[in-house]
Design a protein around this motif. Sequence first.
Motif, PDB file in Angstrom:
ATOM      1  N   PHE A  64       0.823  -1.196   0.000  1.00 40.31           N
ATOM      2  CA  PHE A  64       0.000   0.000   0.000  1.00 40.31           C
ATOM      3  C   PHE A  64       0.863   1.254   0.000  1.00 40.31           C
ATOM      4  CE2 PHE A  64      -2.835  -3.217   1.740  1.00 40.31           C
ATOM      5  CZ  PHE A  64      -4.000  -2.965   1.045  1.00 40.31           C
ATOM      6  N   TYR A  65       0.322   2.304  -0.640  1.00 44.25           N
ATOM      7  CA  TYR A  65       0.986   3.598  -0.673  1.00 44.25           C
ATOM      8  C   TYR A  65       0.024   4.660  -0.139  1.00 44.25           C
ATOM      9  CZ  TYR A  65       4.823   1.560  -3.338  1.00 44.25           C
ATOM     10  OH  TYR A  65       5.895   0.815  -3.734  1.00 44.25           O
ATOM     11  N   ALA A  66      -0.458   5.553  -1.004  1.00 46.21           N
ATOM     12  CA  ALA A  66      -1.327   6.641  -0.561  1.00 46.21           C
ATOM     13  C   ALA A  66      -2.672   6.097  -0.123  1.00 46.21           C
ATOM     14  CB  ALA A  66      -1.503   7.657  -1.687  1.00 46.21           C
ATOM     15  N   GLN A  67      -3.289   6.786   0.828  1.00 46.20           N
ATOM     16  CA  GLN A  67      -4.586   6.386   1.357  1.00 46.20           C
ATOM     17  C   GLN A  67      -5.319   7.643   1.811  1.00 46.20           C
ATOM     18  OE1 GLN A  67      -4.041   4.186   5.056  1.00 46.20           O
ATOM     19  NE2 GLN A  67      -1.999   5.031   5.259  1.00 46.20           N
ATOM     20  N   ALA A  68      -6.623   7.487   1.997  1.00 48.68           N
ATOM     21  CA  ALA A  68      -7.444   8.593   2.480  1.00 48.68           C
ATOM     22  C   ALA A  68      -8.534   8.016   3.371  1.00 48.68           C
ATOM     23  CB  ALA A  68      -8.058   9.364   1.314  1.00 48.68           C
ATOM     24  N   PRO A  69      -8.935   8.751   4.414  1.00 45.18           N
ATOM     25  CA  PRO A  69      -9.984   8.232   5.298  1.00 45.18           C
ATOM     26  C   PRO A  69     -11.325   8.151   4.560  1.00 45.18           C
ATOM     27  CG  PRO A  69      -9.445  10.501   5.862  1.00 45.18           C
ATOM     28  CD  PRO A  69      -8.443  10.071   4.850  1.00 45.18           C
ATOM     29  N   PHE A  70     -12.067   7.101   4.882  1.00 48.18           N
ATOM     30  CA  PHE A  70     -13.383   6.907   4.279  1.00 48.18           C
ATOM     31  C   PHE A  70     -14.344   6.474   5.378  1.00 48.18           C
ATOM     32  CE2 PHE A  70     -16.739   4.610   2.059  1.00 48.18           C
ATOM     33  CZ  PHE A  70     -17.005   5.452   0.983  1.00 48.18           C
ATOM     34  N   GLY A  71     -15.298   7.348   5.683  1.00 50.54           N
ATOM     35  CA  GLY A  71     -16.224   7.050   6.761  1.00 50.54           C
ATOM     36  C   GLY A  71     -15.511   7.091   8.099  1.00 50.54           C
ATOM     37  N   LYS A  72     -16.017   6.252   9.044  1.00 50.78           N
ATOM     38  CA  LYS A  72     -15.486   6.265  10.395  1.00 50.78           C
ATOM     39  C   LYS A  72     -14.205   5.466  10.523  1.00 50.78           C
ATOM     40  CE  LYS A  72     -16.784   5.409  15.203  1.00 50.78           C
ATOM     41  NZ  LYS A  72     -17.842   4.950  16.125  1.00 50.78           N
ATOM     42  N   ASP A  73     -14.193   4.271   9.933  1.00 49.16           N
ATOM     43  CA  ASP A  73     -13.025   3.409  10.116  1.00 49.16           C
ATOM     44  C   ASP A  73     -12.499   2.859   8.791  1.00 49.16           C
ATOM     45  OD1 ASP A  73     -15.076   1.728   9.497  1.00 49.16           O
ATOM     46  OD2 ASP A  73     -14.917   0.480  11.286  1.00 49.16           O
ATOM     47  N   GLY A  74     -13.010   3.385   7.654  1.00 45.29           N
ATOM     48  CA  GLY A  74     -12.581   2.886   6.366  1.00 45.29           C
ATOM     49  C   GLY A  74     -11.387   3.651   5.812  1.00 45.29           C
ATOM     50  N   VAL A  75     -10.698   2.988   4.854  1.00 46.05           N
ATOM     51  CA  VAL A  75      -9.519   3.570   4.221  1.00 46.05           C
ATOM     52  C   VAL A  75      -9.674   3.400   2.716  1.00 46.05           C
ATOM     53  CG1 VAL A  75      -7.025   3.499   3.982  1.00 46.05           C
ATOM     54  CG2 VAL A  75      -8.076   3.000   6.194  1.00 46.05           C
ATOM     55  N   LEU A  76      -9.545   4.496   1.987  1.00 44.14           N
ATOM     56  CA  LEU A  76      -9.580   4.438   0.528  1.00 44.14           C
ATOM     57  C   LEU A  76      -8.153   4.288   0.014  1.00 44.14           C
ATOM     58  CD1 LEU A  76     -10.922   4.746  -2.261  1.00 44.14           C
ATOM     59  CD2 LEU A  76     -10.667   7.241  -1.979  1.00 44.14           C
ATOM     60  N   THR A  77      -7.930   3.220  -0.767  1.00 43.73           N
ATOM     61  CA  THR A  77      -6.653   2.996  -1.432  1.00 43.73           C
ATOM     62  C   THR A  77      -6.936   2.751  -2.911  1.00 43.73           C
ATOM     63  OG1 THR A  77      -6.613   0.587  -1.197  1.00 43.73           O
ATOM     64  CG2 THR A  77      -5.849   1.889   0.680  1.00 43.73           C
ATOM     65  N   ASN A  78      -5.880   2.596  -3.702  1.00 50.75           N
ATOM     66  CA  ASN A  78      -6.109   2.328  -5.125  1.00 50.75           C
ATOM     67  C   ASN A  78      -6.732   0.952  -5.336  1.00 50.75           C
ATOM     68  OD1 ASN A  78      -3.644   0.924  -4.453  1.00 50.75           O
ATOM     69  ND2 ASN A  78      -3.333   0.666  -6.639  1.00 50.75           N
ATOM     70  N   ALA A  79      -6.634   0.066  -4.322  1.00 44.06           N
ATOM     71  CA  ALA A  79      -7.257  -1.250  -4.447  1.00 44.06           C
ATOM     72  C   ALA A  79      -8.745  -1.209  -4.143  1.00 44.06           C
ATOM     73  CB  ALA A  79      -6.571  -2.236  -3.505  1.00 44.06           C
ATOM     74  N   GLY A  80      -9.166  -0.212  -3.362  1.00 45.50           N
ATOM     75  CA  GLY A  80     -10.556  -0.124  -2.952  1.00 45.50           C
ATOM     76  C   GLY A  80     -10.639   0.409  -1.545  1.00 45.50           C
ATOM     77  N   VAL A  81     -11.802   0.201  -0.936  1.00 49.45           N
ATOM     78  CA  VAL A  81     -12.027   0.667   0.437  1.00 49.45           C
ATOM     79  C   VAL A  81     -11.868  -0.517   1.378  1.00 49.45           C
ATOM     80  CG1 VAL A  81     -13.670   1.690   2.033  1.00 49.45           C
ATOM     81  CG2 VAL A  81     -13.587   2.483  -0.340  1.00 49.45           C
ATOM     82  N   LEU A  82     -10.962  -0.354   2.357  1.00 51.15           N
ATOM     83  CA  LEU A  82     -10.742  -1.384   3.362  1.00 51.15           C
ATOM     84  C   LEU A  82     -11.235  -0.873   4.696  1.00 51.15           C
ATOM     85  CD1 LEU A  82      -8.178  -1.616   1.236  1.00 51.15           C
ATOM     86  CD2 LEU A  82      -7.342  -3.247   2.934  1.00 51.15           C
ATOM     87  N   SER A  83     -11.904  -1.746   5.406  1.00 51.21           N
ATOM     88  CA  SER A  83     -12.279  -1.494   6.794  1.00 51.21           C
ATOM     89  C   SER A  83     -12.228  -2.842   7.498  1.00 51.21           C
ATOM     90  CB  SER A  83     -13.669  -0.862   6.895  1.00 51.21           C
ATOM     91  OG  SER A  83     -14.637  -1.697   6.266  1.00 51.21           O
ATOM     92  N   PRO A  84     -12.139  -2.860   8.833  1.00 50.68           N
ATOM     93  CA  PRO A  84     -12.042  -4.144   9.523  1.00 50.68           C
ATOM     94  C   PRO A  84     -13.165  -5.091   9.119  1.00 50.68           C
ATOM     95  CG  PRO A  84     -11.630  -2.335  11.043  1.00 50.68           C
ATOM     96  CD  PRO A  84     -12.081  -1.719   9.764  1.00 50.68           C
ATOM     97  N   GLY A  85     -12.790  -6.224   8.545  1.00 46.01           N
ATOM     98  CA  GLY A  85     -13.751  -7.247   8.149  1.00 46.01           C
ATOM     99  C   GLY A  85     -14.457  -6.986   6.843  1.00 46.01           C
ATOM    100  N   LYS A  86     -14.049  -5.948   6.099  1.00 42.82           N
ATOM    101  CA  LYS A  86     -14.785  -5.632   4.875  1.00 42.82           C
ATOM    102  C   LYS A  86     -13.850  -4.996   3.847  1.00 42.82           C
ATOM    103  CE  LYS A  86     -18.852  -3.064   3.216  1.00 42.82           C
ATOM    104  NZ  LYS A  86     -19.927  -2.109   3.599  1.00 42.82           N
ATOM    105  N   PHE A  87     -14.077  -5.355   2.570  1.00 42.30           N
ATOM    106  CA  PHE A  87     -13.318  -4.781   1.477  1.00 42.30           C
ATOM    107  C   PHE A  87     -14.248  -4.524   0.305  1.00 42.30           C
ATOM    108  CE2 PHE A  87     -10.975  -5.652  -2.560  1.00 42.30           C
ATOM    109  CZ  PHE A  87     -10.273  -4.459  -2.599  1.00 42.30           C
TER     110      PHE A  87
END
Length: 1006
Positions: free
Chosen positions: A306-329
């Motif tokens: 992983f490289y650059a990221q941005a916050p998405f919602g409360k606990d999500g992370v936007l990356t070039n692969a998609g949005v990651l959050s605990p237990g969900k992609f």
Amino acid sequence: MYYRKLLLYFACFFLLFHQNLAGQFPGYYVQHFNSDNGMQNTVKGLQPDNNGFIWIATESGLVRFDGRAFTLFDHADNGTPVNRLADVGISKKGQLYVEAGNNGHYYMMNAVNELEDVPAARIFNDSNSFRISISYTEKLYNACKKKYDEKTIAAWAIPGLKQFSFFLTTSIVYSNGWLFYLNKDLGLVAADTALTTFHRLALPGLKNPVTKGNNLAAPPASLMQYGNDIYLRWADSIYALRFSSTRAGASLHAVLYVGDIPNVMGFLPLPAYNMFIAATVADGIYVFQKQVFSTLVLHSSQSNIFYAQAPFGKDGVLTNAGVLSPGKFTPLPINFDPRFIFHARNGDYYVLRREQDEAGISRLDKNLDVTKRILSTDKSGVRFMEMQDGSTWLSLSASFLGRLVHDSVQWLDKPAGLPDEFFISDLLEAGKNNVWIAGNKGVVKYDISTRALQVIPGIVNIPVRSLYKDASGVLWIGTYGNGFYAWHNNRLTVFPLDEDKYLAYVHTFMEDKTGHLWISTNHGLFECLLNDLHRYIDTKKEPPYYYYFDRTAGFLTNEFNGGCSPAGIVLGNGKFSLPSLNGLVQFYPDSIKPAFPNTEIFVDNIIADTSVIPLTGKAITIPHDVNRLRFYIVSPYFGNSYNQHIEYNIDKSNAWYPLNDDYIIELNNMRKGEHSIALRKQAGFGENNFITKEIAFTVEPAFYETNAFKLLLLAAFLLLLYCLYRLRIRYLVGQKERLEKEVAEKTKEQHVLINNLETVVAELEASKTDLQKTALFKEALAMIITHDLQSPLRFLSDAMERMHEINKNADADTKELSVELKNTSANIHHFVEDFGIWIKKVNIAGNLNVKPVNIAALLAELEIFFSELQKTNGNKIIAEALPAINVYADYQLLKIILRNIIDNANKHTHAGTICIKLCAANNIATIAIADTGDGMKPELLQKLIQCTQQNASFGYNKEINGIGFGYRFITDFCRMLDISLDMKSKLAEGTTVTLSNLKINAANNS
């Protein structure tokens, strides 16, 4: 005393073991130590001491664990026949003790690490206090079996004999007056120590063992105790037991998952380190380190880089692969550059898309739908910045700086002074209309309104990765390969690197709410206290403390990623999220509690060459002939060993050296005298937060360096001087005797020598041509003869004077003869002396030593000289001279002039007076010597006056009508000193000789 020190280096083992066990113990980094890597297999007891060490009782002896290495103390080390130990603990007085397999008890003597055989009552300070010993297990079983046979208790109250025979005391624990043990069905039983009350305790939540026929399909089970806390190992977990006040009930609290580790017999929690230690009967110990970081990964075959990221919602992370959050992609349908994401304040996202038809910067809304294509480009190196006034700025690898206005970019020209090929890596607002710009060639400050450019000196041509400005206005600068810097008050501060220089590659700075700065690198994560960093900026003294986290704390790799924007973000729930080569590392920074190395520093052992120096608490003395001196240092610490940095210096020098990995300080060929080793380590964040230790020792001097040897050497030297003195006295006495003989012989020869000298002078006057040719040779010859005559004549004169002193009481004839001999020898001696000076001054050297001469002092000296001579003719010498008058003259020549004038006056005066008078006027002095003697014949006086006035020579005749060489000396020396000589004389009335034109030393006579 001698003991073996087993130093264990764990680095490779840690990495390999983590790969094997990480999946088995989620949330923990587990290390297994047994006989394969420094630990013993058969553990019988665990006990931390008050100094921070953990002591482990084994069947091979007592083992000390300091978090870095194991040290075994067996019977060869401690001087006792005890090796097989049954337990280890701390007495009520805080002293470490062990219980041996022979039921003996021993104190560990801290000063020498030896065991002292003591009664158990002395250890527990109460002979009636209850203790579970090895023999008690059999007593308890027999007592319960007897009660069962007497039908006073049920069968469930009988201890499980199989458990006892295998685990010994680990199946019986004691707390607050109650015994707890397992029966044969693995049920938990509580009994008072008098064995009058028994309770069968139900443990809700545990599956009961299954009985198949006569066999019990039982899970692993054992009871363990630490202090007053009771723990139960049941199946794959360890539980803490909480009892009711009557001990009739109990509750379970899961503490640790241990899986299928066999034969766990001891359990030790170390909350300060977020650590647990589980000890086994036959397989050493397991160390469980709580991992305080979590890593978010894709659970698929996709890459987790992983490289650059941005916050998405409360606990999500936007990356070039998609949005990651605990237990969900959630994957994204678009493809964009992984090195850039910009999250605007209004919630929009900007990405650099890479599809062929849609390449360029696109804007996404809060739902990640593409709303606008901002810029068509396939360039990389995009950096965005949103300023306080709401304006948005960006840069590209091939462009300088542009402002985003209504979805179009207004580009600014590259300013003058910007280095060529300056590629922007980060943008940061520096104030109104001012921007900090970082790039591959340093950092510049750019004024958007005036187009003025300021280059930060000191980091030109250094690749800068990231910028961050804290609340104090300090600009933090992270570089790729050159460490990190701070720019404050127009001054650049270079921060020292960590021991292995991991901080050379800094990706990002992130500040938490508690005033700590987090720094990601290519080799782990660092935490610093901002106040410490600011203090270093101000003082440049002690380096700040860097607390280090590596993959053992929960990362899947030590290498974080930089070179992207942003390289670290804060999620909506407050978590920090950092990209790495294997997942996104996430954590709540405020909840991370570092385990600081705040234990004391100890000297474990001192070895001089091959001999052990006892550490008895007394002064440490090292023999003088020791070549190699080694100090073994130890300081218990169970956190990441990279966070404990011990330094030392020698003899209070200013240089601090890091302790080697083996914790040994080696000194070679120490000089005699008192020495010291100062040890220190930073115990955590804060100013002057050091733990120190000083080792004072003395190197004995060699025999030749002792005071006794020096005194002996001095005595020998004094004896040698005395012997030389005696030899010298003997030599001088012999020389004196020889000189006396030579004086007698020289006295006989002196008249002959004088006649020879007069003949030589006459011959010189007779032949001036020959004199011109041979003058130098003859003058040198005359000086040699005169020099050789002076010594014997001086000895003759001294001898005649001593003889005269002896003959003072002799008869008149003898006395008269003695006086005549004394005066004659003195006159001859002074004549020869004056003659030598005359030859040297007039004919050979010709140089004068002119300096101020005090006439009064000179006349006083001459009075003493003529004191005896004047008595011979019954004369009286009267000198009148002011003591303050000094004249310029050669002292020696002036003395000879006056002495010869006075001597002539004394010779030709009988029962008269000789008056010497000094007159001074207009800085010119005149000396008149008048006598009442016989006077001179007119023709002689006329000739003398003629010679002095016309600078004529006397020639080399012996004398002129009865006047000897004295007036030759007088006239020649007066001529040399530029003294005017005048003589007046009348027969039977006396003679007056006047010396004039003597220049007075005005400075000294004022």
